[in-house]
Write a protein that holds these residues in place. Structure first.
Motif: not given
Lengths: 416, 416
Positions: A145, A150-151, A158, A165, A167-168, A171, A337, A415, B363-364, B382-384, B386-390, B412-414
């Motif tokens: 990596l 990653d960033v 963000l 959530r 994961q944020e 980060v 969403l 949910e 991601r949606l 890469m944590l990002t 996960l933040t980029a994903a829904h 969905l994660f949330k």
């Protein structure tokens, strides 16, 4: 003239637009510590102060190499590399890798200078203490990596409007950001009114009932990401009612007036809200939920507060809240969403009248792989028809119902 | 022997079953007040102490009648009834309705004795102060909510295992139940370990990184309805590590060990957990998430605590938590609904290897009425990603990937 024609009915979409064009949720902000960011909405872009990772790291257990040294390596013709020791975890390796040299690394180890890839341990053999045989070539960058992969430093990592959530939070932690600015939870005042209502802890006399709408809305506001504030029950008495609304307008961004469903209470609500602010609409083409009204009332500082008069029947109040108020409370979210739904097969016909949007309570029944969607019919006054339901199926303004056997989307109340 | 064959890999479903057959979330209970019931799970059946409503009520504004008196009424031949006054809201009417008599009622009014239906005001005309003309017949029970129609006395109105939403709060309020027994939030200990890790507020030296997994899991535990407890970072030092695990086992029902991903940390985790308890499995056929392990460790009172060793890569730790631990934390729920999903069209092929269950971050993208589902590829470190994903699309054990253009369900994660 029939009462139902006395107010001008608009569609739910038009009602939403009217509210949004006359009122916006004010952006009140606060700073919170890392652990308290959970479930909050960021009110500022978060910019990375540094690269993550801050150095190139191995993502495998194996040997750090210069990729070129492995080109052409195979089972029959391995590349032999000189082992220059091991990189300890969490420490910067002092050693520099030269041509045909290698160091042992673990997942997460910092790469030594001179290395640009890692060979998985499974693709190697240790010949002796100083010699490693590599059986497969690696490309530059393989199994690592890279610094900033990653960033990247100064990158917006963000965005404002992001729901935090796990994961944020991760980060933010990885960047060393232990405090961040978020939108305050919108304060939502809840006022119940009606001469027939008593508080839950009281025993109602004949003719009285306990106030349940306040608590149904309390939970619904929490689910929508708001902070509910319950006010004392108000009888149908003009002065006290007006005073309570004015107090709630000072203390909240949104005020919900609900409870009494009698014509007297409705007329009084309409009269007072008409005096206090600007009426946006009165009556929506939604079943249940028709007698909903909305006004915008200024508080003493001149700030607009949205005051919504919800129908008195518990089911109607709840469905109307979900349809009109919940989206407002989530208004600071950068993206909304498509609603998460469970899809399933309708067990019964749902009749509906064209010209109004109908929200039909349903419960889900799992049947092996199949999901059955069972309408929960029941009068709008029956709260248990809501507790028996998992969500709603919406019949659009134009449709004249839905046929048994058709595949429908269920928007869940919550949910699991 | 290649390292990957060193542990016996089982499927995710087998892993879930192993956990459930060796350990169950202990049922700790507490009593909470009405407002604090929101989002909690009931640990007792709630029995209605009385009828709701406690008397027959009108659901319309109109006139209380004996339905028989309206039979045959029409526009041309109305039924004429004698008006015996009005029922005040919230009060028991003293008047008894006799044959061909009526009283004015508002929505929510108690029905006077002798009446068994209500005629909507729109279907009537007031002829004079004492006479009402009724233009349409009503059936017995029409436009009223009968005594006990919403909830009957002694009926189980909410079952043990119910998640309390707004409407359940409303039902409790309507019954005058202001305190109720719920399951305690499961305490989940989170331990991060690894010589390379530092706390978020510290500046890492070269070779070190900040601990992000603790915070990612903190949020994930909250989302799953648990109460997370973070422990101080532990270096790869056997005594300190063992002491921290034992402390966490005393204080929690589930302990997550995560953080360091190096072989050294993994071996140490395995060694200590093997000494402290019974190893349930080590290695699951899930991507990402393979090096997951689970043990059951007894605390000083002999109670079993589940200790899960999560993979060190942030994405792997998160996905594994969702797949194996989240369902446990929701274990007190009476019913688990099919997961709420957003359905959409896959924009790219997803390759996958048969024989392991793959969780692909996506991601949606809303495109008019259509929802596009875009895979977010990225290394597990890469944590990002996960933040980029829904949420995730799951490729089952048997499948060899999913084709672009196919309709897929996104868990969905949330939910927003």
């Amino acid at each position: 003239m029939p009462r139902e024609l006395m107010f001008e009915v608009i569609t739910a979409d038009q009602a939403s637009e009217k509210i949004l064009s006359h009122w916006q949720l004010p952006a009140r902000l606060e700073r919170v510590g890392l652990r308290d960011t959970w479930n909050r909405i960021l009110s500022e872009d978060v910019v990375a102060p540094e690269d993550v990772p801050g150095f190139s790291r191995s993502t495998m257990d194996g040997y750090a190499v210069n990729a070129e040294d492995t080109f052409g390596a195979s089972e029959s013709l391995p590349a032999y590399l000189t082992l220059r020791g091991e990189v300890p975890m969490g420490v910067k390796p002092e050693q520099v890798i030269d041509m045909d040299e290698t160091m042992a690394v673990a997942t997460g180890s910092m790469l030594p200078q001179g290395a640009n890839a890692v060979v998985m341990i499974e693709r190697t053999a240790k010949i002796d203490d100083r010699t490693i045989a590599v059986f497969r070539p690696v490309a530059p960058g393989e199994n690592i990596l890279e610094k900033g992969e990653d960033v990247g430093a100064n990158q917006v990592v963000l965005r404002r409007g992001t729901l935090v959530r796990g994961q944020e939070m991760g980060v933010l932690a990885s960047l060393g950001i232990t405090e961040v600015e978020v939108f305050c939870l919108p304060n939502v005042g809840i006022i119940s009114t009606g001469n027939e209502l008593v508080e839950p802890e009281k025993t109602p006399s004949p003719g009285q009932i306990r106030d349940s709408n306040s608590y149904t809305l309390y939970g619904a506001v929490k689910d929508a990401g708001g902070q509910p504030h319950l006010y004392r029950l108000v009888p149908d008495q003009e002065e006290e009612f007006r005073a309570t609304i004015l107090k709630a307008v000072e203390e909240n961004q949104v005020v919900l007036v609900s409870g009494g469903s009698s014509v007297g209470t409705r007329d009084l609500t309409l009269k007072i809200l008409n005096q206090l602010g600007e009426l946006l609409f009165h009556g929506i083409a939604v079943k249940p939920g028709k007698p909903t009204l909305a006004t915008v009332v200024k508080d003493s500082s001149g700030t607009n507060t949205l005051v919504i008069g919800l129908p008195g029947h518990p089911v109607s109040a709840f469905i109307t809240f979900r349809r009109l108020v919940e989206p407002l409370l989530k208004g600071h979210l950068r993206e909304l969403l498509p609603p998460a739904c469970v899809y399933g097969r309708l067990t019964k016909n749902i009749p509906s009248q064209a010209g109004r949007e109908e929200h039909v309570r349903v419960r889900l029944i799992s049947q092996g792989e199949q999901v059955l969607v069972e309408p929960v019919f029941g009068k709008s006054g029956m709260l248990t028809s809501l507790t028996a339901a998992h969500g709603v199926v919406t019949v659009s303004l134009e449709a004249q119902g839905l046929a048994a056997g058709s595949e429908v989307a269920v928007k869940l109340f919550k949910e699991l």
